[in-house]
Scaffold this active site. Structure first.
Site, PDB file in Angstrom:
ATOM      1  N   GLU A  93       5.226  12.886  -4.537  1.00 54.10           N
ATOM      2  CA  GLU A  93       4.479  12.987  -3.288  1.00 54.10           C
ATOM      3  C   GLU A  93       5.312  13.789  -2.289  1.00 54.10           C
ATOM      4  OE1 GLU A  93       4.142   9.377  -1.003  1.00 54.10           O
ATOM      5  OE2 GLU A  93       2.110   9.904  -0.374  1.00 54.10           O
ATOM      6  N   GLU A 153       0.878  -1.184   0.000  1.00 53.25           N
ATOM      7  CA  GLU A 153       0.000   0.000   0.000  1.00 53.25           C
ATOM      8  C   GLU A 153       0.906   1.222   0.000  1.00 53.25           C
ATOM      9  OE1 GLU A 153      -4.030  -0.523   2.016  1.00 53.25           O
ATOM     10  OE2 GLU A 153      -2.618  -1.439   3.398  1.00 53.25           O
ATOM     11  N   CYS A 197      -1.814   9.302   3.145  1.00 54.71           N
ATOM     12  CA  CYS A 197      -1.599   8.912   1.747  1.00 54.71           C
ATOM     13  C   CYS A 197      -2.740   9.384   0.850  1.00 54.71           C
ATOM     14  CB  CYS A 197      -1.420   7.406   1.643  1.00 54.71           C
ATOM     15  SG  CYS A 197      -2.778   6.488   2.393  1.00 54.71           S
TER      16      CYS A 197
HETATM   17  P1  NAP Z   1       8.874   4.453   4.144  1.00 58.81           P
HETATM   18  O1  NAP Z   1      10.085   5.292   4.327  1.00 58.81           O
HETATM   19  O2  NAP Z   1       8.745   3.665   2.896  1.00 58.81           O
HETATM   20  O3  NAP Z   1       8.867   3.467   5.409  1.00 58.81           O
HETATM   21  C1  NAP Z   1       7.786   2.579   5.640  1.00 58.81           C
HETATM   22  C2  NAP Z   1       8.276   1.432   6.521  1.00 58.81           C
HETATM   23  O4  NAP Z   1       9.232   0.666   5.795  1.00 58.81           O
HETATM   24  C3  NAP Z   1       8.974   1.894   7.787  1.00 58.81           C
HETATM   25  O5  NAP Z   1       8.679   1.005   8.844  1.00 58.81           O
HETATM   26  C4  NAP Z   1      10.440   1.793   7.379  1.00 58.81           C
HETATM   27  O6  NAP Z   1      11.269   1.681   8.497  1.00 58.81           O
HETATM   28  C5  NAP Z   1      10.418   0.530   6.561  1.00 58.81           C
HETATM   29  N1  NAP Z   1      11.565   0.369   5.641  1.00 58.81           N
HETATM   30  C6  NAP Z   1      12.374   1.310   5.104  1.00 58.81           C
HETATM   31  N2  NAP Z   1      13.314   0.732   4.305  1.00 58.81           N
HETATM   32  C7  NAP Z   1      13.092  -0.610   4.352  1.00 58.81           C
HETATM   33  C8  NAP Z   1      13.720  -1.743   3.734  1.00 58.81           C
HETATM   34  N3  NAP Z   1      14.773  -1.626   2.930  1.00 58.81           N
HETATM   35  N4  NAP Z   1      13.204  -2.972   3.993  1.00 58.81           N
HETATM   36  C9  NAP Z   1      12.149  -3.133   4.780  1.00 58.81           C
HETATM   37  N5  NAP Z   1      11.507  -2.093   5.420  1.00 58.81           N
HETATM   38  C10 NAP Z   1      11.963  -0.848   5.179  1.00 58.81           C
HETATM   39  O7  NAP Z   1       7.552   5.296   4.285  1.00 58.81           O
HETATM   40  P2  NAP Z   1       7.191   6.371   5.405  1.00 58.81           P
HETATM   41  O8  NAP Z   1       7.918   7.628   5.118  1.00 58.81           O
HETATM   42  O9  NAP Z   1       7.339   5.762   6.754  1.00 58.81           O
HETATM   43  O10 NAP Z   1       5.621   6.577   5.150  1.00 58.81           O
HETATM   44  C11 NAP Z   1       5.125   7.500   4.260  1.00 58.81           C
HETATM   45  C12 NAP Z   1       4.693   6.838   2.973  1.00 58.81           C
HETATM   46  O11 NAP Z   1       3.700   5.858   3.246  1.00 58.81           O
HETATM   47  C13 NAP Z   1       4.044   7.800   2.000  1.00 58.81           C
HETATM   48  O12 NAP Z   1       4.463   7.510   0.698  1.00 58.81           O
HETATM   49  C14 NAP Z   1       2.554   7.514   2.159  1.00 58.81           C
HETATM   50  O13 NAP Z   1       1.758   7.881   1.058  1.00 58.81           O
HETATM   51  C15 NAP Z   1       2.580   6.036   2.373  1.00 58.81           C
HETATM   52  N6  NAP Z   1       1.349   5.548   2.996  1.00 58.81           N
HETATM   53  C16 NAP Z   1       0.487   4.791   2.267  1.00 58.81           C
HETATM   54  C17 NAP Z   1      -0.691   4.356   2.842  1.00 58.81           C
HETATM   55  C18 NAP Z   1      -1.661   3.506   2.079  1.00 58.81           C
HETATM   56  O14 NAP Z   1      -2.514   2.888   2.699  1.00 58.81           O
HETATM   57  N7  NAP Z   1      -1.579   3.438   0.773  1.00 58.81           N
HETATM   58  C19 NAP Z   1      -0.985   4.710   4.152  1.00 58.81           C
HETATM   59  C20 NAP Z   1      -0.072   5.493   4.853  1.00 58.81           C
HETATM   60  C21 NAP Z   1       1.104   5.898   4.267  1.00 58.81           C
HETATM   61  P3  NAP Z   1      11.945   2.993   9.158  1.00 58.81           P
HETATM   62  O15 NAP Z   1      10.929   4.023   9.301  1.00 58.81           O
HETATM   63  O16 NAP Z   1      12.393   2.472  10.426  1.00 58.81           O
HETATM   64  O17 NAP Z   1      13.035   3.377   8.208  1.00 58.81           O
END
Ligand code: NAP
Length: 408
Positions: free
Chosen positions: A357, A229, A263
């Site tokens: 984004e 997602e 999101c």
């Molecule tokens: P992110 O940087 O992609 O991180 C998401 C999760 O993935 C965090 O727990 C992060 O850990 C982990 N992660 C990072 N690198 C990884 C890797 N190589 N392997 C496995 N896990 C890894 O996203 P974010 O900044 O936290 O969240 C914002 C994004 O989420 C936005 O793009 C938003 O649109 C999206 N979002 C989508 C939805 C939906 O339902 N479609 C809902 C909410 C948010 P760390 O934080 O510890 O690095």
């Protein structure tokens, strides 16, 4: 990163593995975005901790997956969690599982009946982001365990405290050891170890597209089941016959709620030219009223800082917000990461601000002339999460909505 032998002046979290809180050797500082100061230390888990959690979940799987759906219900701890949506997630999946129907196809000419059954997969690896931390984490845990899987979850390192507190409630509520395990740490270490673990056949991830690409690559050699997602760059198309007052009030909320860090937030607003100026005036006035300040003040809607420098470098006109309106902050929040609701015009559709984004309280507004143009420009990004169409013409709303490439 710091060693656990240092004096512990902050809350120090522990992993939750096999029904026990397990200390970790190393920790990551977690900052309060409203002050910029460290407020807790989160385990910096790696392969060793993930290994222990997966082993606990694997051990718990046979017993958990053999229980009936009623026995797997976890509403007791849901009732004690102080966030309604998290409780709702748990209740929803606990009950929806009782009402599932399955498909079957009859092939009389061959004397066959094919039917589908749904089985738990095993240990599910769940990775969630920081923006709605407990809601999104429970949205993954609830369906996974309701279906009979056991889980190892890795919440965002930035928002680990509520997940850790939830582990305490799960223990108190008597969730069997190993069914739900929580490993805290960074994505690049703990997350990566979880995604690459051969005993984790299913990965459910919510977060950014860039991380999803990395996770897809990591899981491909194992042919894992993946649920992703991801982000959005969501358009609102405002036609001239829309109820502008209602549209402005709603669009301000859909753009700036949770600092634009949802999101589904609106980030591109295309307005039919004949009402463009009127819309922009009303929208900027309403955005200016969107209060930014200390998150503990219930009158404030915005809390955390994102970035807008990118927009300026692409030649945008900034109508309100960053660099235009002064932000009055309490002294203790002077080092926090704040950004007021910001409205931009004059950015080309192909620009980075329009294409990427931003995930903050920043919205671009632009005029359009025809329905055809509105649809094409609404669809002109690589995202397709959500969209809104504003018009009083029901036929037009349905016609345009059908042509917009968005999941919601
Ligand atoms: P992110 O940087 O992609 O991180 C998401 C999760 O993935 C965090 O727990 C992060 O850990 C982990 N992660 C990072 N690198 C990884 C890797 N190589 N392997 C496995 N896990 C890894 O996203 P974010 O900044 O936290 O969240 C914002 C994004 O989420 C936005 O793009 C938003 O649109 C999206 N979002 C989508 C939805 C939906 O339902 N479609 C809902 C909410 C948010 P760390 O934080 O510890 O690095």
């Amino acid at each position: 990163m710091s060693s656990s032998s240092e004096p512990q002046t902050h809350l120090v979290l522990e992993n939750y593995i096999g029904g026990k809180f397990v200390p970790c050797r190393d920790h990551i500082d977690s900052h309060d975005p409203s002050t910029g100061l460290v407020y807790c230390r989160v385990p910096d888990s790696g392969e060793e901790e993930v290994e222990a959690a997966v082993a606990a979940a694997k051990e718990a799987f046979p017993d958990w997956s053999n229980r009936s759906p009623e026995q797997r219900k976890t509403v007791v701890f849901a009732r004690t969690v102080d966030i309604p949506r998290s409780a709702h997630n748990l209740r929803f999946f606990a009950s929806s599982l009782l009402h599932q129907t399955n498909d079957s196809t009859q092939m009389d000419h061959m004397g066959c009946l094919n039917y589908t059954i749904r089985c738990p997969v095993g240990v599910a690896g769940l990775i969630s982001p920081w923006n709605l931390p407990l809601y999104l984490l429970t949205w993954k845990i609830a369906p996974a365990v309701a279906a009979g899987n056991t889980v190892v979850a890795k919440p965002s390192e930035m928002t680990s405290v509520t997940a850790w507190m939830m582990c305490k409630l799960m223990k108190e509520a008597g969730v069997p050891p190993g069914v739900i395990n929580m490993v805290f740490g960074s994505g690049s270490r703990a997350g990566d170890a979880l995604v690459g673990h051969p005993d984790v056949p299913l990965v459910s991830f919510t977060g950014s597209t860039a991380t999803a690409q990395r996770i897809t690559e990591r899981s491909a050699p194992h042919c894992k089941k993946l649920s992703l997602e991801l982000g959005g760059k969501n358009p609102a198309l405002v036609f001239a016959d829309a109820d502008l007052d209602q549209c402005v009030a709603t669009t301000v909320r859909s753009s700036f709620s949770n600092q634009g860090e949802i999101c589904l937030c609106t980030s591109r607003i295309y307005v039919e030219r004949s009402v463009y100026s009127e819309f922009l005036d009303k929208f900027v006035a309403a955005a200016r009223k969107w209060k930014t300040g200390a998150p503990s003040d219930p009158g404030n809607c915005n809390g955390v800082r994102s970035f807008v420098a990118l927009a300026r470098s692409e030649g945008a006109t900034v109508h309100c917000g960053e660099g235009v309106d002064r932000l009055e902050l309490p002294e203790r929040n002077a080092g926090g990461y704040f950004l007021p609701a910001t409205v931009l015009t004059g950015v080309a559709d192909a620009s980075r601000v329009m294409q990427e984004e931003i995930f903050g309280p920043v919205v671009c507004v632009s005029p359009f002339d025809t329905e055809e143009e509105a649809v094409a420009r609404g669809n002109g990004v690589r995202y397709g999460l959500a969209a809104v169409v504003w018009s009083r013409d029901v036929g037009k709303v349905h016609r345009v909505a059908r042509r917009i490439q968005a999941g919601m």
